[in-house]
Structures are given as C-alpha cells and as structure tokens.
Scaffold this motif. Structure first.
Motif, mmCIF file in Angstrom:
data_model
loop_
_atom_site.group_PDB
_atom_site.id
_atom_site.type_symbol
_atom_site.label_atom_id
_atom_site.label_comp_id
_atom_site.label_asym_id
_atom_site.label_seq_id
_atom_site.Cartn_x
_atom_site.Cartn_y
_atom_site.Cartn_z
ATOM 1 N N CYS A 77 50.508 28.432 41.980
ATOM 2 C CA CYS A 77 50.094 28.827 43.326
ATOM 3 C C CYS A 77 51.269 28.738 44.303
ATOM 4 O O CYS A 77 51.521 29.661 45.077
ATOM 5 C CB CYS A 77 48.944 27.947 43.774
ATOM 6 N N ALA A 78 52.002 27.638 44.251
ATOM 7 C CA ALA A 78 53.147 27.468 45.138
ATOM 8 C C ALA A 78 54.227 28.498 44.839
ATOM 9 O O ALA A 78 54.891 29.002 45.760
ATOM 10 C CB ALA A 78 53.708 26.050 44.984
ATOM 11 N N PHE A 79 54.426 28.830 43.573
ATOM 12 C CA PHE A 79 55.408 29.848 43.191
ATOM 13 C C PHE A 79 55.080 31.183 43.841
ATOM 14 O O PHE A 79 55.966 31.878 44.350
ATOM 15 C CB PHE A 79 55.428 29.980 41.665
ATOM 16 N N SER A 80 53.796 31.550 43.845
ATOM 17 C CA SER A 80 53.400 32.814 44.464
ATOM 18 C C SER A 80 53.598 32.787 45.975
ATOM 19 O O SER A 80 53.981 33.794 46.578
ATOM 20 C CB SER A 80 51.941 33.125 44.129
ATOM 21 N N PHE A 81 53.368 31.640 46.611
ATOM 22 C CA PHE A 81 53.564 31.536 48.058
ATOM 23 C C PHE A 81 55.038 31.645 48.439
ATOM 24 O O PHE A 81 55.366 32.200 49.484
ATOM 25 C CB PHE A 81 53.005 30.206 48.570
ATOM 26 N N VAL A 82 55.912 31.129 47.613
ATOM 27 C CA VAL A 82 57.329 31.055 47.972
ATOM 28 C C VAL A 82 58.104 32.291 47.544
ATOM 29 O O VAL A 82 58.912 32.817 48.312
ATOM 30 C CB VAL A 82 57.963 29.784 47.355
ATOM 31 N N ARG A 114 61.249 29.525 32.924
ATOM 32 C CA ARG A 114 62.591 29.231 32.431
ATOM 33 C C ARG A 114 63.601 28.878 33.522
ATOM 34 O O ARG A 114 64.644 28.310 33.222
ATOM 35 C CB ARG A 114 63.125 30.416 31.625
ATOM 36 N N VAL A 115 63.295 29.231 34.773
ATOM 37 C CA VAL A 115 64.257 28.989 35.851
ATOM 38 C C VAL A 115 63.751 27.922 36.824
ATOM 39 O O VAL A 115 64.430 26.924 37.082
ATOM 40 C CB VAL A 115 64.569 30.295 36.620
ATOM 41 N N VAL A 116 62.545 28.129 37.353
ATOM 42 C CA VAL A 116 62.045 27.269 38.420
ATOM 43 C C VAL A 116 61.553 25.925 37.881
ATOM 44 O O VAL A 116 61.963 24.865 38.365
ATOM 45 C CB VAL A 116 60.913 27.979 39.201
#
Length: 292
Positions: A100-105, A202-204
């Motif tokens: 969820c946070a990944f989509s927000f950022v 793989r990155v975040v």
C-alpha cells in the motif's frame, strides 16, 4: 593538555555509561521482581514486597507456582494461540501495508493524497467506538474453509487476524521510509525494464530492513497484548490468547504466585521476538533514511 583532554573524555564516558546502566536497571527491575516473585509462595511474596527481598530469590523458593499455573489453565495453548495469531498478523501486515505504501509513494494515480489522509485520520479513532459495529460485521461474514461453507467468524483464528492486518500507523511508517529512498534507484530500474512488482521485491524491500523491524515490533506488541477484541469474539477456550487466559488466575481468590509465573511464561515470546530483531530495530532508530 592531551592527558587532560583524555581524562575528561574518560570521565564523560564513565558518567554516560553510569547513567545508561542506571536507566537499564530501572527497566529491568520489574522483570526481576516478576521472575523472583514467581518462585515464592503467596504469603512470602506479599511479605517481601516492602523490602529489597522482593528482588532476591531468598526464602522458600521453588517452581511450584509454575506447576500450579499449568494445572489451572492450558498455558501452552494460550501461548501458541497468541504467537500464531500475532505472527500471522505481523507477516500479512508487513506485506500488505508495504504494498500500500509503495503505491502511495511511487505510483501516480488520482486521489492518493486524499486517501492517505483518510487512512492517517483513522489513527485518532479509538477502537471502542468501532468494536460493536465490527462485531456485527464479522458475525455475519461468510467463510469457506476445510469444514465447508459457514456464516460468521466468531470463535476462530481469522477473526483475531484479518481485521488487524492493515492499519494506518504501519502504512505511515512505510510511506515515510519509502519517501527517503533515492528516486534514481526507481528510475534506473524502470529504464532497465523492471516491472513495478520487481522494483518492489528486488529494489525497495531489500533496503527496508529498519522500517520492517520497527513496524514488526510495534505490531507484535499491539497484537500480543490484545484483550478486549478476543474477549468479545472468542468464547471457546481453544482459541483464547494469553491476555484473556490471565483471567483464569483472578477467579475467587487471586493466586499471586501463579499470576507471576504465568506472566513470566507469556513474556518469553516477547523478549525472544525483540532480541531477534534488536539489531535492525536499533539501526532503524539511528538511521535517518537513505539519501540520494
């Protein structure tokens, strides 16, 4: 002059460690009292509370309280239930809240700022205001399991896990951490042709160790100490967690030695979990984020 400076540094270091040791002892004293009291019979436990003997394993010391505590209640079952429910909730929460946070950022979509504000606003809503509506919802929800189709989630593990998977605080922690990651990493990955799922996996996430440890510990403490919600939705003993099981020792006359023994046993998973994540947790406090 160099000798004087070295002496001053040594004195400051000694004072600093002395203060830290004193603070550590203040936090350790309740644990020491709990463990020592669990070894004493009730009459001695109560008589020792007015002196330093309360922190010393002196007098009639034995493991009788532990045997009595396990005889009075299924302690191992309660510990298993709490560890299972807490572990499942923590793992699912870290995965879904980080997504969820990944989509927000990192993703561009309409209304993400408004939705994030709404999610953060839920932090000020006390659980007591939604307990009854949530109870009515979960008592009518359908479920398909090994035993077939059924209505209602009461008296189950899922009713203690699913409502607590996503929460505003965990999402906020991930959002704040992801915002500090250098955008160059994301842009380079997109140029290389990586999908958003590959960037996330793989990155975040390999860089998210500190925030994972912080969120895991905070979520673990909240879930392991759950009392009101399990008390409402679980009536069968086989699904009860440790905090609800504590009530077994307050029936009729409280057995304080057994209570201390029970508290000692149920504290072990918390200490073990914290020690496992201690290094990453300390790193998360010291870290100010990865800057590009």
């Amino acid at each position: 002059m160099a000798t004087v400076n070295a002496d001053n540094r040594g004195l400051r270091l000694a004072v600093r460690y002395g203060v830290l040791t004193l603070i550590a002892l203040i936090f350790i004293f309740p644990l020491v009292f709990m463990v020592v009291s669990s070894l004493k019979p009730d009459f001695q436990l109560l008589s020792d509370t007015g002196s330093l003997r309360a922190f010393l394993p002196v007098g009639d010391v034995s493991f009788n309280n532990y045997a009595a505590a396990f005889d009075r209640a299924p302690v191992a079952l309660f510990v298993f239930n709490s560890v299972f429910v807490t572990g499942a909730t923590v793992l699912l929460s870290l995965f879904l809240c980080s997504l969820c946070a990944f989509s927000f950022v990192f993703l561009e979509w309409k209304g993400r700022g408004v939705l994030l504000s709404i999610i953060l606003a839920t932090l000020i809503i006390p659980f007591e205001t939604i307990a009854i509506p949530l109870l009515l919802i979960v008592s009518k929800l359908p479920w398909i399991g090994l035993e077939g189709f059924e209505i209602g989630w009461l008296n189950s593990y899922r009713v203690q896990i699913i409502p607590w998977i996503a929460d505003g605080l965990t999402i906020f922690l991930f959002v704040q951490y992801f915002r500090d990651l250098p955008n160059e990493l994301i842009e380079a990955s997109r140029v290389e042709g990586a999908s958003w799922w590959q960037i996330y996996r793989r990155v975040v996430m390999p860089l998210a160790g500190p925030v994972l440890a912080t969120a895991a510990i905070l979520k673990f403490l909240v879930m392991y100490n759950q009392y009101l919600w399990p008390l409402i939705v679980v009536q069968q003993e086989e699904f009860r967690p440790v905090m609800v099981g504590l009530g077994y020792y307050f029936q009729l006359n409280p057995a304080w030695g057994e209570i201390m023994a029970y508290l000692t046993v149920i504290t072990v998973p918390v200490l073990a979990f914290y020690l496992i994540l201690q290094r990453a947790f300390i790193a998360s406090i010291a870290s100010t984020g990865v800057k590009g």
